[in-house]
Design a protein around this motif. Structure first.
Motif, PDB file in Angstrom:
ATOM      1  N   ARG A   1       3.397   0.864   5.774  1.00 17.29           N
ATOM      2  CA  ARG A   1       2.320   0.114   5.272  1.00 17.29           C
ATOM      3  C   ARG A   1       1.761  -0.858   6.146  1.00 17.29           C
ATOM      4  O   ARG A   1       0.399  -0.896   6.147  1.00 17.29           O
TER       5      ARG A   1
ATOM      6  N   LEU B   1       0.701  -1.114  -0.078  1.00 12.71           N
ATOM      7  CA  LEU B   1       0.056   0.119  -0.051  1.00 12.71           C
ATOM      8  C   LEU B   1       0.915   1.299  -0.155  1.00 12.71           C
ATOM      9  O   LEU B   1       1.869   1.322   0.832  1.00 12.71           O
TER      10      LEU B   1
ATOM     11  N   SER C   1      -6.999  -0.002   6.567  1.00 15.12           N
ATOM     12  CA  SER C   1      -7.857  -0.192   5.448  1.00 15.12           C
ATOM     13  C   SER C   1      -8.946  -1.585   5.892  1.00 15.12           C
ATOM     14  O   SER C   1      -9.861  -1.504   5.120  1.00 15.12           O
TER      15      SER C   1
ATOM     16  N   ASN D   1      -1.079   1.438   7.289  1.00 16.53           N
ATOM     17  CA  ASN D   1      -2.278   1.254   6.318  1.00 16.53           C
ATOM     18  C   ASN D   1      -3.035   0.130   6.073  1.00 16.53           C
ATOM     19  O   ASN D   1      -4.213   0.345   5.925  1.00 16.53           O
ATOM     20  N   CYS D   2      -2.391  -0.978   6.188  1.00 15.82           N
ATOM     21  CA  CYS D   2      -2.884  -2.268   6.127  1.00 15.82           C
ATOM     22  C   CYS D   2      -3.874  -2.313   7.212  1.00 15.82           C
ATOM     23  O   CYS D   2      -5.134  -2.644   7.037  1.00 15.82           O
TER      24      CYS D   2
ATOM     25  N   ASP E   1       0.188   7.839   0.485  1.00 19.45           N
ATOM     26  CA  ASP E   1      -0.437   6.796   1.080  1.00 19.45           C
ATOM     27  C   ASP E   1      -1.243   6.214   0.113  1.00 19.45           C
ATOM     28  O   ASP E   1      -1.171   6.390  -1.045  1.00 19.45           O
ATOM     29  N   PRO E   2      -1.979   5.209   0.192  1.00 18.46           N
ATOM     30  CA  PRO E   2      -2.650   4.073  -0.634  1.00 18.46           C
ATOM     31  C   PRO E   2      -3.761   5.005  -1.637  1.00 18.46           C
ATOM     32  O   PRO E   2      -3.842   4.609  -2.887  1.00 18.46           O
TER      33      PRO E   2
END
Length: 83
Positions: free
Chosen positions: A74, A19, A81, A77-78, A36-37
Motif C-alpha cells: 500500500r 489501495l 499514485s 502504491n500510494c 493492485d489498485p
C-alpha cells in the motif's frame, strides 16, 4: 529508542489510503490473490502465495501472508499514485 520524538513528524492523524485488495478466489491451489489498485494481480505475491500452497500450508496461511503483503504494498502504491 522507540520513545524518541522527531520534530515535524506527527503521525497521529496519518491515514494510509486503502489501495488494492486481497481477493478470495475459491481455487484450492490459489485461495487468495493480492490485487493492485486497478485490480491486477501483484505478480511477486502471486508466486509467493502459490509457493506457500505447494508446501501444503493451511489455506489460512496465504490469507494471513496476503494481508501482510497488501499492507506492505500500500505505501508503494500510494507513492506511485501521487506521481
Amino acid at each position: 529508542m522507540l520513545d524518541e520524538q522527531r520534530p515535524g513528524r506527527d503521525l497521529r492523524d496519518f491515514v494510509l489510503p486503502e489501495l488494492g485488495r486481497l481477493l478470495e478466489t475459491g481455487d484450492p491451489w490459489e485461495p487468495f490473490r493480492v490485487l493492485d489498485p486497478v485490480g491486477r494481480p501483484v505478480e511477486p505475491t502471486v508466486l509467493y502465495l502459490k509457493e506457500l500452497m505447494a508446501r501444503d500450508s493451511s489455506p489460512l496461511t496465504p490469507r494471513s501472508c496476503g494481508m501482510d503483503l497488501l499492507r506492505w504494498f500500500r505505501p508503494v502504491n500510494c507513492t506511485m499514485s501521487q506521481s
